[in-house]
Design an enzyme around this catalytic site. Structure first.
Site, PDB file in Angstrom:
ATOM      1  N   MET A 190     -19.939 -26.391   7.694  1.00  8.43           N
ATOM      2  CA  MET A 190     -19.372 -25.798   9.144  1.00  8.43           C
ATOM      3  C   MET A 190     -19.105 -24.043   8.674  1.00  8.43           C
ATOM      4  O   MET A 190     -18.412 -23.694   8.068  1.00  8.43           O
ATOM      5  CB  MET A 190     -18.981 -25.526   9.736  1.00  8.43           C
ATOM      6  CG  MET A 190     -19.216 -27.796   9.519  1.00  8.43           C
ATOM      7  SD  MET A 190     -18.789 -28.755  10.840  1.00  8.43           S
ATOM      8  CE  MET A 190     -18.575 -30.065  10.454  1.00  8.43           C
ATOM      9  N   HIS A 202     -24.586 -30.562   3.197  1.00 10.52           N
ATOM     10  CA  HIS A 202     -25.232 -30.690   4.566  1.00 10.52           C
ATOM     11  C   HIS A 202     -24.442 -28.845   4.968  1.00 10.52           C
ATOM     12  O   HIS A 202     -23.556 -28.773   5.641  1.00 10.52           O
ATOM     13  CB  HIS A 202     -24.657 -31.687   5.353  1.00 10.52           C
ATOM     14  CG  HIS A 202     -25.474 -31.768   7.071  1.00 10.52           C
ATOM     15  ND1 HIS A 202     -24.620 -32.520   7.881  1.00 10.52           N
ATOM     16  CD2 HIS A 202     -26.052 -31.069   7.437  1.00 10.52           C
ATOM     17  CE1 HIS A 202     -25.359 -32.479   8.766  1.00 10.52           C
ATOM     18  NE2 HIS A 202     -26.147 -31.535   9.280  1.00 10.52           N
ATOM     19  N   HIS A 237     -21.356 -36.802   0.387  1.00  5.48           N
ATOM     20  CA  HIS A 237     -21.918 -35.719   1.262  1.00  5.48           C
ATOM     21  C   HIS A 237     -20.752 -34.998   1.658  1.00  5.48           C
ATOM     22  O   HIS A 237     -19.436 -34.939   2.527  1.00  5.48           O
ATOM     23  CB  HIS A 237     -21.900 -36.554   2.805  1.00  5.48           C
ATOM     24  CG  HIS A 237     -22.995 -36.104   3.957  1.00  5.48           C
ATOM     25  ND1 HIS A 237     -24.790 -35.709   3.995  1.00  5.48           N
ATOM     26  CD2 HIS A 237     -22.661 -35.212   5.177  1.00  5.48           C
ATOM     27  CE1 HIS A 237     -24.520 -35.180   5.099  1.00  5.48           C
ATOM     28  NE2 HIS A 237     -23.464 -35.166   5.696  1.00  5.48           N
ATOM     29  N   MET A 272     -24.263 -26.288   7.726  1.00  3.40           N
ATOM     30  CA  MET A 272     -24.319 -26.517   9.081  1.00  3.40           C
ATOM     31  C   MET A 272     -24.105 -24.808   9.370  1.00  3.40           C
ATOM     32  O   MET A 272     -23.261 -25.059  10.076  1.00  3.40           O
ATOM     33  CB  MET A 272     -23.513 -27.548   9.937  1.00  3.40           C
ATOM     34  CG  MET A 272     -24.321 -28.667  10.294  1.00  3.40           C
ATOM     35  SD  MET A 272     -22.845 -30.211  10.818  1.00  3.40           S
ATOM     36  CE  MET A 272     -22.176 -30.742   8.721  1.00  3.40           C
ATOM     37  N   ASP A 282     -20.003 -31.496   4.184  1.00  2.45           N
ATOM     38  CA  ASP A 282     -20.245 -30.834   5.343  1.00  2.45           C
ATOM     39  C   ASP A 282     -19.916 -29.352   5.801  1.00  2.45           C
ATOM     40  O   ASP A 282     -19.287 -29.606   5.669  1.00  2.45           O
ATOM     41  CB  ASP A 282     -19.762 -31.390   6.454  1.00  2.45           C
ATOM     42  CG  ASP A 282     -20.772 -33.127   6.764  1.00  2.45           C
ATOM     43  OD1 ASP A 282     -21.598 -32.431   7.005  1.00  2.45           O
ATOM     44  OD2 ASP A 282     -20.205 -33.814   7.314  1.00  2.45           O
ATOM     45  N   ASP A 323     -27.312 -39.435   9.851  1.00  2.00           N
ATOM     46  CA  ASP A 323     -25.733 -38.716   9.704  1.00  2.00           C
ATOM     47  C   ASP A 323     -25.651 -39.186  11.599  1.00  2.00           C
ATOM     48  O   ASP A 323     -26.194 -38.113  11.926  1.00  2.00           O
ATOM     49  CB  ASP A 323     -26.143 -37.064   9.162  1.00  2.00           C
ATOM     50  CG  ASP A 323     -24.120 -37.462   9.160  1.00  2.00           C
ATOM     51  OD1 ASP A 323     -23.347 -37.509   8.752  1.00  2.00           O
ATOM     52  OD2 ASP A 323     -24.656 -35.965   8.580  1.00  2.00           O
ATOM     53  N   GLY A 324     -23.899 -39.737  11.212  1.00  2.00           N
ATOM     54  CA  GLY A 324     -23.699 -39.603  12.273  1.00  2.00           C
ATOM     55  C   GLY A 324     -23.292 -40.435  13.071  1.00  2.00           C
ATOM     56  O   GLY A 324     -23.420 -41.641  13.376  1.00  2.00           O
ATOM     57  N   GLY A 348     -21.228 -31.171  14.185  1.00  2.00           N
ATOM     58  CA  GLY A 348     -20.217 -30.461  14.749  1.00  2.00           C
ATOM     59  C   GLY A 348     -18.696 -30.746  14.490  1.00  2.00           C
ATOM     60  O   GLY A 348     -17.619 -30.005  13.349  1.00  2.00           O
ATOM     61  N   PHE A 349     -18.453 -32.242  14.023  1.00  2.00           N
ATOM     62  CA  PHE A 349     -17.816 -32.951  14.467  1.00  2.00           C
ATOM     63  C   PHE A 349     -17.677 -34.368  13.672  1.00  2.00           C
ATOM     64  O   PHE A 349     -18.707 -34.860  13.895  1.00  2.00           O
ATOM     65  CB  PHE A 349     -17.038 -33.505  15.900  1.00  2.00           C
ATOM     66  CG  PHE A 349     -16.938 -31.304  16.269  1.00  2.00           C
ATOM     67  CD1 PHE A 349     -15.026 -31.260  16.161  1.00  2.00           C
ATOM     68  CD2 PHE A 349     -17.551 -31.193  17.008  1.00  2.00           C
ATOM     69  CE1 PHE A 349     -14.605 -29.982  16.479  1.00  2.00           C
ATOM     70  CE2 PHE A 349     -17.511 -29.629  17.596  1.00  2.00           C
ATOM     71  CZ  PHE A 349     -16.426 -29.497  17.147  1.00  2.00           C
ATOM     72  N   GLY A 350     -16.518 -34.803  12.779  1.00  2.00           N
ATOM     73  CA  GLY A 350     -16.837 -36.297  12.497  1.00  2.00           C
ATOM     74  C   GLY A 350     -16.506 -36.913  13.929  1.00  2.00           C
ATOM     75  O   GLY A 350     -16.032 -36.486  14.705  1.00  2.00           O
ATOM     76  N   GLY A 351     -16.245 -37.878  13.541  1.00  2.00           N
ATOM     77  CA  GLY A 351     -15.679 -38.974  14.095  1.00  2.00           C
ATOM     78  C   GLY A 351     -16.532 -39.504  15.522  1.00  2.00           C
ATOM     79  O   GLY A 351     -16.020 -39.967  16.633  1.00  2.00           O
ATOM     80  N   MET A 359     -29.790 -37.026  12.412  1.00  2.00           N
ATOM     81  CA  MET A 359     -28.736 -36.403  12.495  1.00  2.00           C
ATOM     82  C   MET A 359     -28.517 -37.566  14.126  1.00  2.00           C
ATOM     83  O   MET A 359     -29.382 -36.994  14.805  1.00  2.00           O
ATOM     84  CB  MET A 359     -28.194 -34.906  13.438  1.00  2.00           C
ATOM     85  CG  MET A 359     -28.164 -33.908  12.518  1.00  2.00           C
ATOM     86  SD  MET A 359     -26.838 -34.253  11.615  1.00  2.00           S
ATOM     87  CE  MET A 359     -25.299 -34.704  12.254  1.00  2.00           C
ATOM     88  N   GLY A 380     -18.737 -41.132   7.216  1.00  2.00           N
ATOM     89  CA  GLY A 380     -17.169 -40.329   6.818  1.00  2.00           C
ATOM     90  C   GLY A 380     -16.446 -41.363   7.142  1.00  2.00           C
ATOM     91  O   GLY A 380     -15.840 -41.953   6.866  1.00  2.00           O
ATOM     92  N   SER A 427     -18.904 -39.174   3.975  1.00  2.00           N
ATOM     93  CA  SER A 427     -18.605 -37.526   4.434  1.00  2.00           C
ATOM     94  C   SER A 427     -16.917 -37.210   4.318  1.00  2.00           C
ATOM     95  O   SER A 427     -16.290 -37.824   5.000  1.00  2.00           O
ATOM     96  CB  SER A 427     -19.241 -36.911   5.369  1.00  2.00           C
ATOM     97  OG  SER A 427     -19.129 -36.049   6.196  1.00  2.00           O
TER      98      SER A 427
HETATM   99  C1  DX5 Z   1     -21.362 -34.382  11.454  1.00  2.00           C
HETATM  100  C2  DX5 Z   1     -21.456 -34.869  10.422  1.00  2.00           C
HETATM  101  C3  DX5 Z   1     -21.554 -35.621   9.646  1.00  2.00           C
HETATM  102  C4  DX5 Z   1     -19.690 -36.377   9.785  1.00  2.00           C
HETATM  103  C5  DX5 Z   1     -20.246 -37.674   9.165  1.00  2.00           C
HETATM  104  O1  DX5 Z   1     -21.405 -32.719  11.969  1.00  2.00           O
HETATM  105  O2  DX5 Z   1     -22.516 -34.015   9.470  1.00  2.00           O
HETATM  106  O3  DX5 Z   1     -22.058 -35.793   7.977  1.00  2.00           O
HETATM  107  O4  DX5 Z   1     -19.329 -36.029   8.824  1.00  2.00           O
HETATM  108  O5  DX5 Z   1     -19.340 -38.349  10.181  1.00  2.00           O
HETATM  109  P1  DX5 Z   1     -18.371 -39.461  10.658  1.00  2.00           P
HETATM  110  O6  DX5 Z   1     -19.492 -40.693  10.757  1.00  2.00           O
HETATM  111  O7  DX5 Z   1     -17.235 -39.831  11.405  1.00  2.00           O
HETATM  112  O8  DX5 Z   1     -19.923 -39.566  12.486  1.00  2.00           O
HETATM  113 ZN    ZN Z   2     -23.269 -34.289   8.030  1.00  2.00          ZN
END
Ligand code: DX5
Ligand code: ZN
Length: 223
Positions: free
Chosen positions: A39, A68, A35, A70, A37, A177-178, A144-147, A139, A199, A11
């Site tokens: 938003m 993806h 991937h 969102m 994202d 994903d996530g 909404g957020f990575g990490g 999901m 990601g 991602s």
């Molecule tokens: C979250 C995204 C994910 C995100 C995953 O809203 O849809 O794709 O980038 O990131 P990690 O792997 O860091 O959770």
């Molecule tokens: Zn995603």
């Protein structure tokens, strides 16, 4: 039972945004999908990047682009996404409870189509559409957020999806994903996922190629 092909999808949300082209080049040969994202600050409380960025990346890469969305109105930009070089568009069932028209419109511009399901949303929400889609994306964090930290409770839904897909001999990929890391990807594969978005675990690693290979090795070892 023939298992669907394993795919690793880094991602880009976790990449260094000051040098996206280089980050993409780093995973180009080891990843299966990229991937992306998108938003809108409305469906999720965050903004990321949009169509111009996808189009610019397409100039640099032949990877399969998994977009993806969102967003609240995910079917508003299908033509533009296709023109930008997207291969797959995935939309949240929470944003578009009856996606049949959107699926038709996506196919008309030659996009593959997937449905995304949030951690709290039951399997029943996507069940009626399974034979119409190329991908179901589960999901494993709130979008909404990575990490964020992986939510293991979603694996029951992955199991149910895999069971249904096999039972009806459907072709849909099951994507997760996530919060995917080397510590939980084995469990996700065992539950029946075959496409793995990561990601932080990939772009946050010292060597993203090693990270992709390590994730793949864990799944293949479990096989
Ligand atoms: C979250 C995204 C994910 C995100 C995953 O809203 O849809 O794709 O980038 O990131 P990690 O792997 O860091 O959770
Ligand atoms: Zn995603």
């Amino acid at each position: 039972m023939p298992m669907a092909r394993i795919k690793i999808a880094p991602s880009l949300l976790a990449a260094d945004f000051t040098r996206l082209g280089e980050e993409l080049a780093r995973v180009e040969t080891s990843a299966d999908w990229l991937h992306l994202d998108v938003m809108d600050g409305h469906f999720v409380p965050n903004l990321s990047f949009g169509i111009p960025v996808i189009a610019a990346l397409r100039e640099k890469s032949d990877l399969y682009f998994d977009c993806h969305l969102m967003t609240t109105n995910p079917d508003a930009f299908l033509r533009e996404l296709a023109a930008a070089g997207a291969d797959l568009v995935t939309m949240h069932i929470e944003a578009i409870p009856d996606p049949t028209a959107a699926i038709r419109r996506a196919r008309a511009v030659e996009l593959e189509f997937g449905l995304v399901i949030n951690p709290e949303t039951p399997f029943a929400a996507v069940e009626p559409f399974l034979e119409l889609v190329d991908v179901v994306l589960v999901m494993s964090v709130e979008p909404g957020f990575g990490g964020q930290v992986f939510i293991p409770e979603v694996l029951g839904k992955v199991e149910k999806l895999r069971e249904t897909v096999e039972k009806h001999d459907l072709s849909a990929d099951i994507e997760i994903d996530g919060g995917i890391t080397s510590a939980n990807i084995g469990r996700a594969a065992e539950a029946g996922a075959n496409v793995f978005v990561a990601g932080t675990a990939i772009f946050g690693a010292d060597d993203p190629v090693d990270a992709v290979m390590e994730l793949r090795r864990i799944i293949e070892e479990n096989d």
